[in-house]
Design a protein around this motif. Structure first.
Motif, PDB file in Angstrom:
ATOM      1  N   TYR A  71      34.341  -6.433  25.621  1.00 51.48           N
ATOM      2  CA  TYR A  71      34.278  -7.877  25.490  1.00 51.48           C
ATOM      3  C   TYR A  71      32.863  -8.396  25.634  1.00 51.48           C
ATOM      4  O   TYR A  71      32.627  -9.458  26.180  1.00 51.48           O
ATOM      5  N   ASN A  72      31.919  -7.627  25.154  1.00 49.71           N
ATOM      6  CA  ASN A  72      30.521  -8.028  25.156  1.00 49.71           C
ATOM      7  C   ASN A  72      30.095  -8.316  23.723  1.00 49.71           C
ATOM      8  O   ASN A  72      30.316  -7.502  22.832  1.00 49.71           O
ATOM      9  N   VAL A  73      29.471  -9.474  23.546  1.00 46.65           N
ATOM     10  CA  VAL A  73      29.001  -9.899  22.234  1.00 46.65           C
ATOM     11  C   VAL A  73      27.519 -10.220  22.364  1.00 46.65           C
ATOM     12  O   VAL A  73      27.089 -10.791  23.367  1.00 46.65           O
ATOM     13  N   MET A  74      26.750  -9.836  21.358  1.00 47.81           N
ATOM     14  CA  MET A  74      25.327 -10.153  21.357  1.00 47.81           C
ATOM     15  C   MET A  74      24.977 -10.822  20.036  1.00 47.81           C
ATOM     16  O   MET A  74      25.398 -10.367  18.967  1.00 47.81           O
ATOM     17  N   ALA A  75      24.216 -11.901  20.135  1.00 44.50           N
ATOM     18  CA  ALA A  75      23.674 -12.569  18.951  1.00 44.50           C
ATOM     19  C   ALA A  75      22.192 -12.219  18.881  1.00 44.50           C
ATOM     20  O   ALA A  75      21.486 -12.261  19.893  1.00 44.50           O
ATOM     21  N   VAL A  76      21.746 -11.858  17.689  1.00 45.85           N
ATOM     22  CA  VAL A  76      20.351 -11.474  17.483  1.00 45.85           C
ATOM     23  C   VAL A  76      19.788 -12.345  16.361  1.00 45.85           C
ATOM     24  O   VAL A  76      20.228 -12.247  15.212  1.00 45.85           O
ATOM     25  N   LEU A  77      18.847 -13.210  16.702  1.00 48.07           N
ATOM     26  CA  LEU A  77      18.190 -14.062  15.722  1.00 48.07           C
ATOM     27  C   LEU A  77      16.922 -13.365  15.253  1.00 48.07           C
ATOM     28  O   LEU A  77      16.087 -12.965  16.075  1.00 48.07           O
ATOM     29  N   VAL A  78      16.800 -13.188  13.958  1.00 47.08           N
ATOM     30  CA  VAL A  78      15.650 -12.507  13.374  1.00 47.08           C
ATOM     31  C   VAL A  78      14.886 -13.525  12.536  1.00 47.08           C
ATOM     32  O   VAL A  78      15.412 -14.045  11.551  1.00 47.08           O
ATOM     33  N   ASN A  79      13.657 -13.830  12.947  1.00 45.67           N
ATOM     34  CA  ASN A  79      12.857 -14.833  12.246  1.00 45.67           C
ATOM     35  C   ASN A  79      11.900 -14.245  11.227  1.00 45.67           C
ATOM     36  O   ASN A  79      11.432 -14.958  10.353  1.00 45.67           O
ATOM     37  N   GLU A  80      11.581 -12.974  11.348  1.00 44.62           N
ATOM     38  CA  GLU A  80      10.631 -12.328  10.437  1.00 44.62           C
ATOM     39  C   GLU A  80      11.249 -11.031   9.928  1.00 44.62           C
ATOM     40  O   GLU A  80      10.801  -9.933  10.272  1.00 44.62           O
ATOM     41  N   ARG A  81      12.282 -11.158   9.089  1.00 45.26           N
ATOM     42  CA  ARG A  81      13.058  -9.989   8.660  1.00 45.26           C
ATOM     43  C   ARG A  81      12.211  -8.890   8.030  1.00 45.26           C
ATOM     44  O   ARG A  81      12.370  -7.718   8.346  1.00 45.26           O
ATOM     45  N   THR A  82      11.316  -9.254   7.145  1.00 49.22           N
ATOM     46  CA  THR A  82      10.540  -8.251   6.418  1.00 49.22           C
ATOM     47  C   THR A  82       9.664  -7.431   7.348  1.00 49.22           C
ATOM     48  O   THR A  82       9.653  -6.204   7.281  1.00 49.22           O
ATOM     49  N   SER A  83       8.943  -8.101   8.247  1.00 48.89           N
ATOM     50  CA  SER A  83       8.003  -7.387   9.105  1.00 48.89           C
ATOM     51  C   SER A  83       8.674  -6.688  10.287  1.00 48.89           C
ATOM     52  O   SER A  83       8.131  -5.726  10.825  1.00 48.89           O
ATOM     53  N   SER A  84       9.866  -7.139  10.705  1.00 47.06           N
ATOM     54  CA  SER A  84      10.509  -6.544  11.880  1.00 47.06           C
ATOM     55  C   SER A  84      11.645  -5.589  11.536  1.00 47.06           C
ATOM     56  O   SER A  84      12.194  -4.947  12.430  1.00 47.06           O
ATOM     57  N   SER A  85      11.978  -5.442  10.266  1.00 42.00           N
ATOM     58  CA  SER A  85      13.183  -4.700   9.888  1.00 42.00           C
ATOM     59  C   SER A  85      13.168  -3.232  10.307  1.00 42.00           C
ATOM     60  O   SER A  85      14.178  -2.716  10.783  1.00 42.00           O
ATOM     61  N   LYS A  86      12.041  -2.540  10.175  1.00 46.47           N
ATOM     62  CA  LYS A  86      12.013  -1.117  10.540  1.00 46.47           C
ATOM     63  C   LYS A  86      12.208  -0.927  12.038  1.00 46.47           C
ATOM     64  O   LYS A  86      13.043  -0.128  12.472  1.00 46.47           O
ATOM     65  N   GLU A  87      11.456  -1.671  12.840  1.00 47.69           N
ATOM     66  CA  GLU A  87      11.585  -1.552  14.296  1.00 47.69           C
ATOM     67  C   GLU A  87      12.973  -2.001  14.759  1.00 47.69           C
ATOM     68  O   GLU A  87      13.578  -1.368  15.627  1.00 47.69           O
ATOM     69  N   LEU A  88      13.488  -3.057  14.158  1.00 42.72           N
ATOM     70  CA  LEU A  88      14.826  -3.550  14.492  1.00 42.72           C
ATOM     71  C   LEU A  88      15.881  -2.495  14.183  1.00 42.72           C
ATOM     72  O   LEU A  88      16.752  -2.202  15.015  1.00 42.72           O
ATOM     73  N   GLN A  89      15.796  -1.878  13.024  1.00 48.54           N
ATOM     74  CA  GLN A  89      16.758  -0.844  12.646  1.00 48.54           C
ATOM     75  C   GLN A  89      16.655   0.364  13.567  1.00 48.54           C
ATOM     76  O   GLN A  89      17.671   0.959  13.945  1.00 48.54           O
ATOM     77  N   ASP A  90      15.441   0.725  13.961  1.00 49.14           N
ATOM     78  CA  ASP A  90      15.251   1.842  14.882  1.00 49.14           C
ATOM     79  C   ASP A  90      15.957   1.581  16.217  1.00 49.14           C
ATOM     80  O   ASP A  90      16.621   2.469  16.758  1.00 49.14           O
ATOM     81  N   VAL A  91      15.830   0.365  16.748  1.00 48.25           N
ATOM     82  CA  VAL A  91      16.479   0.019  18.019  1.00 48.25           C
ATOM     83  C   VAL A  91      17.998   0.039  17.857  1.00 48.25           C
ATOM     84  O   VAL A  91      18.711   0.608  18.693  1.00 48.25           O
ATOM     85  N   LEU A  92      18.501  -0.555  16.779  1.00 44.46           N
ATOM     86  CA  LEU A  92      19.953  -0.578  16.570  1.00 44.46           C
ATOM     87  C   LEU A  92      20.508   0.836  16.399  1.00 44.46           C
ATOM     88  O   LEU A  92      21.597   1.147  16.879  1.00 44.46           O
ATOM     89  N   THR A  93      19.756   1.712  15.755  1.00 42.46           N
ATOM     90  CA  THR A  93      20.182   3.102  15.599  1.00 42.46           C
ATOM     91  C   THR A  93      20.183   3.819  16.951  1.00 42.46           C
ATOM     92  O   THR A  93      21.118   4.557  17.262  1.00 42.46           O
ATOM     93  N   ARG A  94      19.159   3.581  17.763  1.00 40.76           N
ATOM     94  CA  ARG A  94      19.058   4.218  19.075  1.00 40.76           C
ATOM     95  C   ARG A  94      20.256   3.861  19.960  1.00 40.76           C
ATOM     96  O   ARG A  94      20.731   4.678  20.735  1.00 40.76           O
ATOM     97  N   TYR A  95      20.761   2.622  19.834  1.00 39.75           N
ATOM     98  CA  TYR A  95      21.890   2.165  20.644  1.00 39.75           C
ATOM     99  C   TYR A  95      23.193   2.141  19.848  1.00 39.75           C
ATOM    100  O   TYR A  95      24.164   1.519  20.259  1.00 39.75           O
ATOM    101  N   GLY A  96      23.225   2.836  18.728  1.00 35.40           N
ATOM    102  CA  GLY A  96      24.381   2.816  17.832  1.00 35.40           C
ATOM    103  C   GLY A  96      25.693   3.227  18.470  1.00 35.40           C
ATOM    104  O   GLY A  96      26.756   2.765  18.052  1.00 35.40           O
ATOM    105  N   CYS A  97      25.650   4.070  19.492  1.00 36.09           N
ATOM    106  CA  CYS A  97      26.888   4.543  20.135  1.00 36.09           C
ATOM    107  C   CYS A  97      27.604   3.449  20.915  1.00 36.09           C
ATOM    108  O   CYS A  97      28.797   3.593  21.207  1.00 36.09           O
ATOM    109  N   ILE A  98      26.913   2.355  21.263  1.00 32.20           N
ATOM    110  CA  ILE A  98      27.589   1.268  21.981  1.00 32.20           C
ATOM    111  C   ILE A  98      27.895   0.077  21.073  1.00 32.20           C
ATOM    112  O   ILE A  98      28.460  -0.914  21.523  1.00 32.20           O
ATOM    113  N   ILE A  99      27.529   0.168  19.792  1.00 34.34           N
ATOM    114  CA  ILE A  99      27.783  -0.923  18.846  1.00 34.34           C
ATOM    115  C   ILE A  99      29.090  -0.642  18.102  1.00 34.34           C
ATOM    116  O   ILE A  99      29.170   0.306  17.321  1.00 34.34           O
TER     117      ILE A  99
END
Length: 85
Positions: free
Chosen positions: A4-32
């Protein structure tokens, strides 16, 4: 443990942050459990978007994910734990 945990993630600079953002989401993929991405479409994709995550993990893992996301320039994450109690 309920999921019952929900997280909202606002991304303001999609192009420049997409690689690092995807890396973090992949690293924590087992809890998503669920990932939903929302952004404006049209002739070109918007530079800002919103990602909604449903998380199944310990509070420590969720906090670590939130901190990792908030360390990325142009990204703001906020989690909430819902409870029937």
């Amino acid at each position: 443990m309920g999921c019952y945990n929900v997280m909202a993630v606002l991304v303001n600079e999609r192009t420049s942050s997409s690689k690092e953002l995807q890396d973090v989401l992949t690293r924590y993929g087992c809890i998503i459990s669920v990932r939903l991405g929302l952004h404006k479409t049209g002739n070109a994709c918007s530079e800002e978007g919103l990602i909604i995550l449903q998380l199944c993990g310990s509070l420590e893992e969720i906090k670590a994910l939130e901190d990792s996301l908030n360390s990325i320039k142009g990204v703001k994450a906020k989690s909430i734990e819902l409870s029937a109690e």
